[in-house]
Design a protein around this motif. Structure first.
Motif, PDB file in Angstrom:
ATOM      1  N   LEU A 138       0.830  -1.204   0.000  1.00 52.70           N
ATOM      2  CA  LEU A 138       0.000   0.000   0.000  1.00 52.70           C
ATOM      3  C   LEU A 138       0.867   1.258   0.000  1.00 52.70           C
ATOM      4  N   ASN A 139       1.927   1.237   0.797  1.00 52.26           N
ATOM      5  CA  ASN A 139       2.832   2.388   0.844  1.00 52.26           C
ATOM      6  C   ASN A 139       3.482   2.629  -0.517  1.00 52.26           C
ATOM      7  N   ARG A 140       3.882   1.537  -1.181  1.00 52.88           N
ATOM      8  CA  ARG A 140       4.520   1.670  -2.499  1.00 52.88           C
ATOM      9  C   ARG A 140       3.559   2.253  -3.518  1.00 52.88           C
ATOM     10  N   LEU A 141       2.331   1.753  -3.542  1.00 50.65           N
ATOM     11  CA  LEU A 141       1.345   2.250  -4.489  1.00 50.65           C
ATOM     12  C   LEU A 141       0.970   3.696  -4.202  1.00 50.65           C
ATOM     13  N   GLN A 142       0.883   4.029  -2.925  1.00 51.22           N
ATOM     14  CA  GLN A 142       0.557   5.402  -2.559  1.00 51.22           C
ATOM     15  C   GLN A 142       1.663   6.367  -2.980  1.00 51.22           C
ATOM     16  N   ALA A 143       2.900   5.929  -2.918  1.00 51.85           N
ATOM     17  CA  ALA A 143       4.019   6.779  -3.333  1.00 51.85           C
ATOM     18  C   ALA A 143       3.924   7.121  -4.820  1.00 51.85           C
ATOM     19  N   THR A 144       3.321   6.220  -5.592  1.00 50.74           N
ATOM     20  CA  THR A 144       3.166   6.457  -7.026  1.00 50.74           C
ATOM     21  C   THR A 144       1.909   7.259  -7.341  1.00 50.74           C
ATOM     22  N   ALA A 145       0.781   6.882  -6.737  1.00 49.05           N
ATOM     23  CA  ALA A 145      -0.499   7.515  -7.074  1.00 49.05           C
ATOM     24  C   ALA A 145      -0.708   8.830  -6.347  1.00 49.05           C
ATOM     25  N   GLY A 146      -0.221   8.929  -5.110  1.00 50.21           N
ATOM     26  CA  GLY A 146      -0.404  10.150  -4.335  1.00 50.21           C
ATOM     27  C   GLY A 146      -1.854  10.472  -4.041  1.00 50.21           C
ATOM     28  N   ALA A 147      -2.659   9.447  -3.771  1.00 51.26           N
ATOM     29  CA  ALA A 147      -4.071   9.674  -3.462  1.00 51.26           C
ATOM     30  C   ALA A 147      -4.209  10.436  -2.152  1.00 51.26           C
ATOM     31  N   ASP A 148      -5.296  11.191  -2.034  1.00 53.62           N
ATOM     32  CA  ASP A 148      -5.564  11.910  -0.787  1.00 53.62           C
ATOM     33  C   ASP A 148      -6.096  10.977   0.288  1.00 53.62           C
ATOM     34  N   GLU A 149      -6.570   9.814  -0.125  1.00 51.75           N
ATOM     35  CA  GLU A 149      -7.163   8.865   0.820  1.00 51.75           C
ATOM     36  C   GLU A 149      -7.112   7.477   0.204  1.00 51.75           C
ATOM     37  N   ILE A 150      -6.943   6.459   1.048  1.00 52.19           N
ATOM     38  CA  ILE A 150      -6.897   5.066   0.609  1.00 52.19           C
ATOM     39  C   ILE A 150      -8.093   4.331   1.192  1.00 52.19           C
ATOM     40  N   MET A 151      -8.782   3.560   0.356  1.00 49.06           N
ATOM     41  CA  MET A 151      -9.914   2.761   0.820  1.00 49.06           C
ATOM     42  C   MET A 151      -9.582   1.286   0.654  1.00 49.06           C
ATOM     43  N   LEU A 152      -9.856   0.519   1.692  1.00 49.50           N
ATOM     44  CA  LEU A 152      -9.573  -0.915   1.697  1.00 49.50           C
ATOM     45  C   LEU A 152     -10.802  -1.694   1.256  1.00 49.50           C
ATOM     46  N   ALA A 153     -10.710  -2.335   0.086  1.00 51.09           N
ATOM     47  CA  ALA A 153     -11.755  -3.233  -0.392  1.00 51.09           C
ATOM     48  C   ALA A 153     -11.302  -4.649  -0.064  1.00 51.09           C
ATOM     49  N   THR A 154     -11.733  -5.166   1.069  1.00 56.85           N
ATOM     50  CA  THR A 154     -11.219  -6.436   1.557  1.00 56.85           C
ATOM     51  C   THR A 154     -11.882  -7.597   0.824  1.00 56.85           C
ATOM     52  N   MET A 155     -11.043  -8.501   0.291  1.00 57.79           N
ATOM     53  CA  MET A 155     -11.523  -9.592  -0.551  1.00 57.79           C
ATOM     54  C   MET A 155     -11.225 -10.933   0.115  1.00 57.79           C
ATOM     55  N   GLY A 156     -12.252 -11.605   0.590  1.00 51.82           N
ATOM     56  CA  GLY A 156     -12.069 -12.906   1.222  1.00 51.82           C
ATOM     57  C   GLY A 156     -13.383 -13.651   1.254  1.00 51.82           C
ATOM     58  N   HIS A 157     -13.442 -14.719   2.036  1.00 49.37           N
ATOM     59  CA  HIS A 157     -14.619 -15.579   2.014  1.00 49.37           C
ATOM     60  C   HIS A 157     -15.597 -15.321   3.141  1.00 49.37           C
ATOM     61  N   SER A 158     -15.118 -14.998   4.333  1.00 45.64           N
ATOM     62  CA  SER A 158     -16.000 -14.956   5.496  1.00 45.64           C
ATOM     63  C   SER A 158     -15.933 -13.616   6.204  1.00 45.64           C
ATOM     64  N   PRO A 159     -16.993 -13.242   6.946  1.00 39.65           N
ATOM     65  CA  PRO A 159     -16.940 -12.022   7.750  1.00 39.65           C
ATOM     66  C   PRO A 159     -15.755 -12.022   8.718  1.00 39.65           C
ATOM     67  N   LYS A 160     -15.421 -13.192   9.246  1.00 43.28           N
ATOM     68  CA  LYS A 160     -14.291 -13.299  10.168  1.00 43.28           C
ATOM     69  C   LYS A 160     -12.984 -12.921   9.481  1.00 43.28           C
ATOM     70  N   ALA A 161     -12.794 -13.399   8.240  1.00 43.22           N
ATOM     71  CA  ALA A 161     -11.560 -13.096   7.503  1.00 43.22           C
ATOM     72  C   ALA A 161     -11.473 -11.615   7.169  1.00 43.22           C
ATOM     73  N   LEU A 162     -12.596 -11.012   6.796  1.00 44.71           N
ATOM     74  CA  LEU A 162     -12.610  -9.590   6.458  1.00 44.71           C
ATOM     75  C   LEU A 162     -12.296  -8.734   7.678  1.00 44.71           C
ATOM     76  N   LEU A 163     -12.903  -9.061   8.811  1.00 40.81           N
ATOM     77  CA  LEU A 163     -12.637  -8.303  10.027  1.00 40.81           C
ATOM     78  C   LEU A 163     -11.185  -8.472  10.460  1.00 40.81           C
ATOM     79  N   ARG A 164     -10.684  -9.708  10.411  1.00 41.51           N
ATOM     80  CA  ARG A 164      -9.301  -9.957  10.840  1.00 41.51           C
ATOM     81  C   ARG A 164      -8.325  -9.186   9.965  1.00 41.51           C
ATOM     82  N   SER A 165      -8.565  -9.148   8.662  1.00 42.10           N
ATOM     83  CA  SER A 165      -7.694  -8.405   7.758  1.00 42.10           C
ATOM     84  C   SER A 165      -7.655  -6.924   8.139  1.00 42.10           C
ATOM     85  N   THR A 166      -8.810  -6.350   8.408  1.00 43.22           N
ATOM     86  CA  THR A 166      -8.878  -4.928   8.756  1.00 43.22           C
ATOM     87  C   THR A 166      -8.198  -4.666  10.090  1.00 43.22           C
ATOM     88  N   GLN A 167      -8.374  -5.571  11.034  1.00 44.65           N
ATOM     89  CA  GLN A 167      -7.704  -5.432  12.331  1.00 44.65           C
ATOM     90  C   GLN A 167      -6.182  -5.446  12.171  1.00 44.65           C
TER      91      GLN A 167
END
Length: 368
Positions: A319-348
Motif C-alpha cells: 500500500l505504501n509503495r502504491l501510494q508513493a506512485t499515485a499520491g491519493a488523498d485517501e486510501i480505501m480498503l476493499a477487503t476480498m475474502g470468504h468470510s466475515p471473520k476473515a474480512l474483520l481480521r484483515s482490517t484489524q
C-alpha cells in the motif's frame, strides 16, 4: 464531525484510511451472517479511526448482500459515532435521481454531517438484471444529466423555467427546512463520482466533485485517471481543490498461505463472472481444489495478484509503495475474502500494522 473531504490522520499510514464493504456472503453463510459482520466491521472501523465506511451496490449476486446500500447505512448510523457512512456507490442509472436524493437526505437527517453519496454509472450486475432494474428508463450515456438532476434535487436549486422547478422537491431536504422555518445543520450529503477509467475522472473534474477510483478493478489505470482528474479539475462551491480517493483490493492474514487462499476465493468469483455464472464466493478449500484448466488458472492467478495479500507487513508495504506512485488523498480498503471473520481480521491486522489509535468516543459507546 470530521470534514466531509479531508480524512482523519491514521497513525503511520501514508494517507487517511477508509473501508469499502459489500457484505460478502461466501458459501456456507447467510445474508444475516454477512450483515452482522458488516455491523461489527463498521463498529471496529469507527473505533479505530477510519475516515469513512462505504457500501457498494450490487444485484443478483449470491456472493454479496448489498443490493440496497441505503438500508444498510440506516442501520449503521445507530452503531457508529464519528465514522462517515456512504454509498460506494449508488449506480445512478438504476434509480430515479429524486429517489436517491430523498434516501440520502433522510440518511443525512439520521446522521447529520456524516453521509457520503458516491455515484457510479455501471449497472453493478449483469445486463439482464440491469434491464430488469432500469425498465428502459436510462442508459449510461444519460449519466451526466442524471448527476446534474440529482445535484439540483439535493440543493433544491433547479434553473428557472425547469419543469420540476417549484413543484418537485426532495424531502428531507432544503425545502422542508425552509417551509418549516427550521434551522438545519445537516447540509447535503457529500457527493462523489466513482469510476475505474478516465470517463468519471473527467466528469468529476468538470463538476468540481471529489473522485474515487476503483483500483481493485483497474490497477493499471490509477495514475492516468488521477492525473487526468487533477489536470482538468475546475473549482466549485463544493470543492476548491481536487480530492482523490483510491480503493485497493486487500487481504491481510496471520500467515501468507491463509492470505493467498482467501484472495483466491475472490479470484474464483471473478472467473465465474467471466463465464456468465453467478458471482459466488467459494470456500478457500473449494477454490484450492477446483480443477482449473490452463486458461482458467491464468484468470484466477491474475485476479489473485490484484488483491494485495499476505501478512500485514507485506500488505502495508505494498500500500505504501502504491501510494508513493499515485499520491491519493485517501486510501480505501476493499477487503476480498470468504468470510466475515476473515474480512474483520484483515482490517484489524492492517489497523494494528499502521498503529491506528483507538478512538474511545466511537463505536463502543454507540447503540448496540
Amino acid at each position: 464531525m470530521n470534514d466531509p473531504i479531508q480524512g482523519i490522520p491514521c497513525g503511520s499510514a501514508p494517507a487517511p484510511l477508509s473501508v469499502l464493504d459489500t457484505a460478502l456472503t461466501g458459501r456456507g453463510h447467510t445474508a444475516a451472517d454477512a450483515l452482522a459482520g458488516s455491523i461489527e466491521l463498521a463498529r471496529f472501523s469507527d473505533r479505530r479511526g477510519f475516515t469513512r465506511y462505504w457500501v457498494a451496490e450490487h444485484h443478483s449476486m449470491p456472493g454479496v448482500s448489498t443490493s440496497s446500500p441505503a438500508v444498510l447505512l440506516a442501520r449503521l448510523t445507530a452503531h457508529t459515532r464519528q465514522l462517515r457512512l456512504g454509498a460506494g456507490g449508488v449506480m445512478l442509472p438504476n434509480h430515479p435521481p429524486l429517489v436517491v436524493a430523498e434516501q440520502y437526505g433522510l440518511l443525512q437527517a439520521l446522521a447529520p454531517g456524516r453521509i457520503d453519496l458516491g455515484l457510479g454509472r455501471a449497472p453493478g450486475t449483469n445486463q439482464a438484471t440491469a434491464a430488469a432494474l432500469r425498465r428502459g428508463r436510462a442508459d449510461d450515456d444519460a449519466f451526466p444529466q442524471q448527476v446534474l438532476e440529482l445535484l439540483n434535487f439535493l440543493d433544491d436549486d433547479f434553473p428557472e423555467g425547469h419543469p420540476y422547478g417549484d413543484r418537485v422537491h426532495a424531502v428531507p431536504g432544503p425545502v422542508q427546512d425552509k417551509e418549516n422555518a427550521a434551522q438545519s445543520t445537516a447540509g447535503r450529503p457529500s457527493t462523489w463520482l466513482l469510476g475505474s477509467s478516465g470517463y468519471s475522472a473527467q466528469l468529476a473534474a468538470h463538476l468540481g466533485l471529489p473522485f474515487a477510483f476503483a483500483a481493485h478493478f483497474s490497477p493499471d489505470l490509477v495514475v492516468p485517471a488521477l492525473d487526468l482528474y487533477r489536470e482538468k479539475f475546475r473549482p466549485s462551491p463544493t470543492l476548491a481543490e481536487p480530492y482523490a480517493l483510491v480503493s485497493y483490493g486487500v487481504l491481510a492474514a496471520d500467515d501468507e498461505e491463509e492470505a493467498r487462499l482467501q484472495a483466491q476465493t475472490f479470484a474464483h468469483s471473478m472467473l465465474r463472472m467471466f463465464q456468465n455464472k453467478t458471482y459466488l464466493v467459494p470456500t478457500p478449500e473449494e477454490a484450492a481444489s477446483y480443477p482449473y484448466t490452463d486458461a482458467e488458472r491464468e484468470v484466477v492467478d491474475d485476479w489473485t495478484a490484484r488483491v494485495l495479500h499476505g501478512t500485514p507487513d507485506k500488505v502495508t508495504a505494498e500500500l505504501n509503495r502504491l501510494q508513493a506512485t499515485a499520491g491519493a488523498d485517501e486510501i480505501m480498503l476493499a477487503t476480498m475474502g470468504h468470510s466475515p471473520k476473515a474480512l474483520l481480521r484483515s482490517t484489524q491486522l492492517i489497523a494494528d500494522a499502521y498503529e491506528m489509535p483507538t478512538r474511545a468516543d466511537a463505536a463502543d459507546s454507540a447503540t448496540h
